[in-house]
Scaffold this motif. Structure first.
Motif, mmCIF file in Angstrom:
data_model
loop_
_atom_site.group_PDB
_atom_site.id
_atom_site.type_symbol
_atom_site.label_atom_id
_atom_site.label_comp_id
_atom_site.label_asym_id
_atom_site.label_seq_id
_atom_site.Cartn_x
_atom_site.Cartn_y
_atom_site.Cartn_z
ATOM 1 N N ARG A 175 0.828 -1.298 0.036
ATOM 2 C CA ARG A 175 0.006 -0.048 -0.029
ATOM 3 C C ARG A 175 0.858 1.338 0.002
ATOM 4 N NH1 ARG A 175 -4.104 1.028 3.876
ATOM 5 N NH2 ARG A 175 -2.349 0.326 5.627
ATOM 6 N N ASN A 219 1.733 2.251 -3.410
ATOM 7 C CA ASN A 219 0.728 2.761 -4.240
ATOM 8 C C ASN A 219 0.906 4.282 -3.920
ATOM 9 O OD1 ASN A 219 -0.277 0.554 -5.556
ATOM 10 N ND2 ASN A 219 -1.970 0.244 -4.216
ATOM 11 N N TYR A 220 1.138 4.644 -2.707
ATOM 12 C CA TYR A 220 1.377 5.990 -2.069
ATOM 13 C C TYR A 220 2.356 6.768 -2.743
ATOM 14 C CZ TYR A 220 1.732 10.121 0.794
ATOM 15 O OH TYR A 220 1.570 11.265 1.295
ATOM 16 N N ARG A 268 -2.468 5.455 -9.236
ATOM 17 C CA ARG A 268 -2.533 4.133 -10.347
ATOM 18 C C ARG A 268 -3.841 4.182 -11.119
ATOM 19 N NH1 ARG A 268 0.035 -0.418 -7.897
ATOM 20 N NH2 ARG A 268 -0.420 -1.528 -9.917
ATOM 21 N N TYR A 304 -3.554 8.604 -4.733
ATOM 22 C CA TYR A 304 -3.422 8.066 -3.377
ATOM 23 C C TYR A 304 -2.758 9.108 -2.383
ATOM 24 C CZ TYR A 304 -5.036 3.508 -4.464
ATOM 25 O OH TYR A 304 -5.687 2.372 -4.760
ATOM 26 N N ARG A 305 -2.220 10.004 -2.987
ATOM 27 C CA ARG A 305 -1.608 11.204 -2.181
ATOM 28 C C ARG A 305 -2.645 12.275 -1.906
ATOM 29 N NH1 ARG A 305 4.657 12.208 -3.210
ATOM 30 N NH2 ARG A 305 5.469 9.981 -3.514
ATOM 31 N N LYS A 338 -5.831 11.218 -2.271
ATOM 32 C CA LYS A 338 -7.028 10.615 -1.645
ATOM 33 C C LYS A 338 -8.309 11.035 -2.285
ATOM 34 C CE LYS A 338 -5.079 10.280 3.027
ATOM 35 N NZ LYS A 338 -4.975 10.254 4.485
ATOM 36 N N GLY A 371 -3.949 2.583 -0.435
ATOM 37 C CA GLY A 371 -2.775 3.401 -0.409
ATOM 38 C C GLY A 371 -2.612 3.957 0.977
ATOM 39 N N SER A 372 -1.383 4.072 1.361
ATOM 40 C CA SER A 372 -0.991 4.394 2.668
ATOM 41 C C SER A 372 0.375 5.143 2.693
ATOM 42 C CB SER A 372 -0.870 3.104 3.694
ATOM 43 O OG SER A 372 -0.336 3.638 5.011
ATOM 44 N N ASP A 373 0.466 6.250 3.660
ATOM 45 C CA ASP A 373 1.709 7.016 3.586
ATOM 46 C C ASP A 373 2.808 6.221 4.642
ATOM 47 O OD1 ASP A 373 0.722 7.434 6.124
ATOM 48 O OD2 ASP A 373 0.537 9.496 6.026
#
Length: 230
Positions: A31, A34-35, A40, A61-62, A64, A134-136
């Motif tokens: 994830r 993805n960030y 994507r 993903y940044r 959101k 996605g995750s930071d």
């Protein structure tokens, strides 16, 4: 522990088996990758009792925020059009002749705004799941096996050799389909890239399937009134 999600394959799995340290590391990082990528391209296949919906578009993903074209499958065209969504809000733009791909610049008018439903809508559950992929920051690889993550098997998607792994529940909208760790599966490449996710949702008889890199990624432009999170 951050929320986790996953998807299904046509290959015969040989697991479940305990994750190796390499597999746990890739699942923990997927994830975050993805960030890091920023966004994507995706195709989201949403199940439904009266036919499904297919969303073809992009996920930022940044920021959101997601955006794409919606087309019905095995149903009428009343839900066809454009869609954009955040973690709290859905914007829909009905169209009589929906294009295969959403225009890079969303129309400046004709949008209808509503809250994203937390329960009872397989569409909204699918949209929320897609954004959570996605995750930071990476997840904790050591905690994944304790939370039900396991290796299920291998597959090949668009020329990529992938491992299929189960992950913990996708949250309140997810529905366990084969036990606590069975409602989410990830198809992950050797470098940790996420290629597919399947997750059961409580409001649908079949799981949502999210495929990545199905077309070229197009940066998401917010529609008037949409406020992405940076």
């Amino acid at each position: 522990m951050a929320t986790f999600l996953v998807a299904s394959s046509g290959s015969d799995p040989t697991g479940p088996r305990e994750l190796t340290s390499d597999q746990a590391g890739r699942l923990a990082a997927t994830r975050f990758l993805n960030y890091q990528a920023g966004g994507r391209a995706v195709t989201i296949n949403v199940p439904g009792t009266d036919g499904g919906l297919t969303i073809t578009g992009s996920l930022d993903y940044r920021g959101k925020i997601g955006y794409g074209a919606v087309r019905g499958t095995g149903r009428d065209t009343s839900s066809d059009g454009l869609i954009q969504w955040t973690a709290t809000t859905v914007f829909v733009h009905p169209m009589a002749n929906t294009p295969a791909k959403a225009p890079a610049r969303p129309p400046g008018s004709g949008w209808y705004r509503r809250p994203l439903q937390r329960q009872g809508s397989s569409l909204d559950s699918s949209l929320a799941i897609a954004l959570k992929l996605g995750s930071d920051r990476p997840d904790n690889a050591e905690l994944l096996p304790q939370n039900g993550a396991a290796w299920v098997g291998q597959d090949r998607l668009d020329g990529h050799r992938v491992d299929i792994m189960t992950g913990p529940s996708a949250g309140p909208s997810a529905r366990a389909t084969s036990g606590p760790a069975g409602d989410v599966r990830y198809w992950i490449g050797s470098d940790g890239t996420m290629y597919r996710v399947r997750a059961g949702v409580a409001s649908a008889p079949e799981p949502v399937v999210i495929d990545f890199d199905t077309q070229k990624y197009v940066p998401v432009r917010p529609v008037p009134g949409a406020t992405p999170t940076r």
